[in-house]
Every structure is written in structure tokens, then in C-alpha cells.
Scaffold this active site. Structure first.
Site, PDB file in Angstrom:
ATOM      1  N   ASN A   1       0.833  -1.198   0.000  1.00 25.97           N
ATOM      2  CA  ASN A   1       0.000   0.000   0.000  1.00 25.97           C
ATOM      3  C   ASN A   1       0.869   1.250   0.000  1.00 25.97           C
ATOM      4  O   ASN A   1       1.864   1.327   0.729  1.00 25.97           O
ATOM      5  CB  ASN A   1      -0.880  -0.009   1.262  1.00 25.97           C
ATOM      6  CG  ASN A   1      -1.988   1.021   1.238  1.00 25.97           C
ATOM      7  OD1 ASN A   1      -2.817   1.026   0.324  1.00 25.97           O
ATOM      8  ND2 ASN A   1      -2.028   1.876   2.242  1.00 25.97           N
TER       9      ASN A   1
ATOM     10  N   HIS B   1      -5.007   9.736  -2.002  1.00 27.61           N
ATOM     11  CA  HIS B   1      -5.198  11.034  -1.346  1.00 27.61           C
ATOM     12  C   HIS B   1      -4.945  12.095  -2.424  1.00 27.61           C
ATOM     13  O   HIS B   1      -3.803  12.470  -2.690  1.00 27.61           O
ATOM     14  CB  HIS B   1      -4.242  11.197  -0.177  1.00 27.61           C
ATOM     15  CG  HIS B   1      -4.490  10.247   0.950  1.00 27.61           C
ATOM     16  ND1 HIS B   1      -5.677  10.241   1.661  1.00 27.61           N
ATOM     17  CD2 HIS B   1      -3.724   9.254   1.482  1.00 27.61           C
ATOM     18  CE1 HIS B   1      -5.625   9.301   2.587  1.00 27.61           C
ATOM     19  NE2 HIS B   1      -4.454   8.693   2.497  1.00 27.61           N
TER      20      HIS B   1
ATOM     21  N   GLU C   1      -7.609   4.592   0.343  1.00 22.48           N
ATOM     22  CA  GLU C   1      -7.729   5.702   1.287  1.00 22.48           C
ATOM     23  C   GLU C   1      -8.221   6.966   0.570  1.00 22.48           C
ATOM     24  O   GLU C   1      -7.746   8.073   0.811  1.00 22.48           O
ATOM     25  CB  GLU C   1      -6.385   5.982   1.971  1.00 22.48           C
ATOM     26  CG  GLU C   1      -5.791   4.755   2.655  1.00 22.48           C
ATOM     27  CD  GLU C   1      -4.459   5.028   3.338  1.00 22.48           C
ATOM     28  OE1 GLU C   1      -4.150   6.210   3.626  1.00 22.48           O
ATOM     29  OE2 GLU C   1      -3.715   4.064   3.598  1.00 22.48           O
TER      30      GLU C   1
END
Length: 466
Positions: A205, A241, A269
Site C-alpha cells: 500500500n 489522497h 484511502e
């Protein structure tokens, strides 16, 4: 801790592209039957063989309006912080799962799958890690992975095994693990995770790997090498993000090239931040950006799901790290659905109906408001609507009320984020105890499910504040 065999089989059957058909979750309101209720984001995603989830943290589990959305809208949860090393092994060899267990139990109670986050990361480490001699750190890391992944065996469908191991130029981040163990620590972490939980999907990740560039190239080379060597890796997590108006043009192509290596891809995320305050133009751009990202995932079969990094602007990490920025999520601070929510809803296959609304403004002491009525879904004999109240005055409100006349054949069967009273066909909604205060130019919203006979016209709606 191992899950009971039956529950483990149920949870693991829901992983990756097997999500479709197994993860239907209920509305955040109890009254309408599943046959009549408009679909949630989780249900829409499941129908496409994917999940749509949210990260969460322990303090918010005591906020009833928050958990109503968290438990009802999504079919997946990520433990935002409390599965990280500083929480799970605060002292060497002493493990504590109390906080993370609470989030996993919440997900289980709401039929949601869990992504584990994260086993090995350079950040949020307990201070004792820095004192471990170089010759012992590999054993310490293996022991940590074995204990944490083993504790959640059968409870977690994906693990972010290693997080953020590369710099922006594609070189290795000089973390304590890189410095004391060397390049091999990533592979060793994946091996330990596979041994601890053979059925969980194992992910690398990172952030800023959504588009094609030096950093994503380095991750691509790592994954390719692991596949060639037989190192157990099942997926790549692209944190996503993102910044308003700056979604990489190569995001779909990048997802596809990782999938072509034989691994799954997840957007783990997702948030899209803007310079605050919000305005209509920024909201529109953000909605388009969310739509672009969701469509990119849907276009690649092995893009298995999307997680937003919490769902409400009131609980976003962005303002504390990027001063002057925020409003990055799909619900606002009062749990009203933003245009970005509806962009995601429509990208996942939901249908919306735009209505024409008449609003009025009344009030005193410098207060006033507008109310916007929107039908967000219609089906035979029923509909779901949302009303957004905006403070147009010069001072914060202490309360608000909205009224309208129900058309012949219309009734309200359930309502959330407000208190409903009816007199004949006249409906009045006042604020709930937690959302009466609206800052200047801020909003609050309530929603409801209703029944209708024949046409479903938009009402003339009035608004007043105190």
C-alpha cells in the site's frame, strides 16, 4: 485469535470480486423494507462485484449519527489507526487488540468486511523499536506480523502488509526496517503474513502511485519481482489522497498495468481535498473527480473496491495536516450528502432525479436560511428525498425548521437527522438535538423515505431558523 470456522468461511467468501451478492447491507433507516429502499453505496458496489467502504477510528464509534451512516451505507471498513504497531504492540512482546477488536466487532455486526491496516510501516511505531539491535529486528518484525495477522485470522479479508516503503523518486524509504534489515524486509513481511493467515489477501500500500511515474514504476517493479520469485503478494493498494482537479490522467491505465501482473488493485484511502471554504464550483469539480476515480476502478476487472478515508468532512485528517485545506469527503460535517456522494452513487449505477425547489427565507436576529429539496431515488410506490438547509444569515443558527405540503398520496414512512411532525398533509421537520447549530453559510441536512401514489411532484418548501 481465530474466528469460529463458520464465520471465517462467511467473511472470507466475501473478499475481492466475490463481493457481489454477498455483502448487501441495510439502509441507515429501519422503516422501509429492502424491497422498497433506495440502494446504498455498498449495495451498488456489491452489484458490480466490488466493495465501497470507509475507514473509521475508535472515538467516532460513540457518535450515534455517525455510526448510523457508517453501519448502513458501506459494505467494508478499514481500521484507520488502532491496528498499527504503536497500538497493537506498545511494549516489546506485549500485544493489545482491545481498540481494534471493537471496530472489527462493529463491522461483523453490520455484515461488513474488514481491510487490515497496517502490519509494517515506518510511522506510528512505539519508541522501543528504535532500540532493537539490527541483528534482532527481523525476528521482531516477523513476530509482530505473526501475532497481529494471526489474531485476526479469518476476520480480515485484506492486509496492508507493508505501507509506504518508497520515496517519491522511487528509491527505498530509509525507515528503521530498511536501515537495519535491508531490502529483503518487505518480502519477509509478506512471507510472515501468509504463514499467519493463508486466506487473507496480502497488499502493498502506498500514496502517490495512482498515476504512472517514478514511484509507481518502483512499486510495479517490486510487484513484478515478487511474482517472479514466488513471494506471496495478492494486491496493490493505491491510497488515492488526491487534490481537487488533479486526478492523474493515467489512473485507469496504471490500475490496468498492475492488474496485468496478476494482482488485484484497491483504492484504499480515497479523499479529494480542496482549499476551503467550499463553494459550488469546487463541489462540482470534486464531484467530477470522484466520478472519474470510481469509473477508472470499474473499468478494470481486478480493481476490487474503493475505501474512502472516513466519510464525513468533520472527521477528515486533512485539515490537521494541510492547513487551509479540507472538505475532502462525500458527506459534510453534519452528515449531509455532498455532490461528490451523488457522483459516486451515479457512477456505481444508482439513479437520481433532480427536482425544482422553491425556497423561502425567514428568521430574526440576523438569521435566515434556504432549503433545497432533492428526490434522490424513486421506485414503484416509493421515493427517497433529501433536504439541505443552508444558513444564509450573518450569525450561527441555534435551530431550524422546514415545512412543506405532501401531495395527494404522499406519506413519509421514516426520516433521519431531524424530528418530523405531520398535520393532515402538512409536514414539518425540526432539527435533531445534534444538528441545530449551523455556521454562517454552513449546511445541515435530513433525509426521508416516503410512499407515493401516481406522480411524485416536488413541493413548495419553506425554511426558518432561530
Amino acid at each position: 485469535m481465530s474466528a469460529p470456522a463458520g464465520r471465517a468461511r462467511r467473511v472470507l467468501a466475501a473478499t475481492a470480486v466475490a463481493v457481489a451478492g454477498t455483502l448487501a447491507v441495510g439502509m441507515a433507516v429501519a422503516a422501509p423494507s429492502s424491497a422498497d429502499a433506495a440502494p446504498t453505496l455498498g449495495q451498488l458496489a456489491a452489484a458490480k462485484g466490488r466493495y465501497f467502504g470507509s475507514a473509521t477510528d475508535n472515538p467516532t464509534l460513540d457518535n450515534a449519527p455517525y455510526t448510523a451512516v457508517l453501519g448502513g451505507e458501506f459494505n467494508q471498513i478499514t481500521v484507520g489507526n488502532t491496528q498499527k504497531w504503536m497500538y497493537t504492540e506498545p511494549s516489546r512482546g506485549q500485544f493489545d487488540y482491545t481498540q481494534a477488536d471493537r471496530i472489527v466487532a462493529f463491522a461483523r455486526a453490520h455484515d461488513q468486511v474488514v481491510r487490515g491496516h497496517t502490519l509494517v510501516w515506518h510511522n506510528q511505531l512505539p519508541g522501543w523499536i528504535d532500540t532493537v539491535p539490527a541483528g534482532e529486528l527481523l525476528g521482531v518484525m516477523r513476530n509482530h506480523v505473526a501475532n497481529v495477522a494471526g489474531h485476526y485470522r479469518g476476520e480480515v479479508v485484506h492486509w496492508d502488509v507493508v505501507n509506504e516503503a518508497f520515496e517519491e523518486d522511487g528509491t527505498r524509504r530509509q525507515s528503521v526496517f530498511q536501515q537495519k534489515i535491508g531490502d529483503g524486509y518487505i518480502a519477509e513481511a509478506f512471507k510472515a503474513a501468509r504463514a499467519a493467515d493463508p486466506n487473507a489477501k496480502l497488499y502493498y500500500n502506498d500514496y502517490n502511485i495512482e498515476g504512472i511515474g517514478a514511484k509507481s514504476d518502483a512499486v510495479y517493479d517490486l510487484v513484478k519481482s515478487f511474482k517472479q520469485q514466488g513471494i506471496p503478494i495478492d494486491g496493490v493498494g493505491m491510497q488515492a489522497h488526491l487534490i481537487l482537479g488533479q486526478v492523474p490522467g493515467t489512473v485507469q491505465r496504471n490500475i490496468q498495468r498492475f492488474a496485468d501482473l496478476g494482482v488485484d488493485v484497491a483504492l484504499t484511502e480515497l479523499d479529494i481535498r480542496m482549499n476551503t471554504p467550499r463553494d459550488a464550483a469546487k463541489d462540482a469539480q470534486q464531484a467530477q473527480d470522484y466520478r472519474t476515480v470510481v469509473n477508472a476502478c470499474l473499468a478494470v476487472t481486478r480493481c476490487v473496491g474503493i475505501t474512502i478515508w472516513d466519510f464525513s468532512d468533520g472527521y477528515s485528517w486533512i485539515p490537521s495536516v494541510f492547513p487551509g485545506e479540507g472538505a475532502a469527503l462525500i458527506y459534510d460535517e453534519n452528515f449531509a450528502k455532498k455532490p461528490s456522494y451523488w457522483a459516486v452513487y451515479e457512477a456505481l449505477g444508482g439513479t437520481t432525479t433532480t427536482t425544482t425547489t422553491t425556497t423561502t427565507t425567514t428568521g430574526d436576529n440576523g438569521t435566515g436560511c434556504t432549503a433545497t429539496y432533492r428526490v434522490v431515488g424513486q421506485w414503484h410506490g416509493g421515493y427517497q428525498a433529501e433536504v439541505t438547509v443552508r444558513n444564509t444569515g450573518t450569525a450561527a443558527t441555534t435551530g431550524w425548521r422546514v415545512g412543506w405540503t405532501l401531495a395527494q398520496g404522499q406519506t413519509v414512512s421514516s426520516l433521519w437527522n431531524g424530528v418530523l411532525t405531520t398535520s393532515g398533509q402538512q409536514a414539518t421537520v425540526r432539527n435533531a438535538t445534534y444538528n441545530g447549530r449551523i455556521a454562517v453559510n454552513g449546511t445541515a441536512a435530513f433525509g426521508f423515505v416516503g410512499a407515493s401514489a401516481g406522480t411524485n411532484p416536488a413541493p413548495v418548501i419553506t425554511c426558518a431558523t432561530t
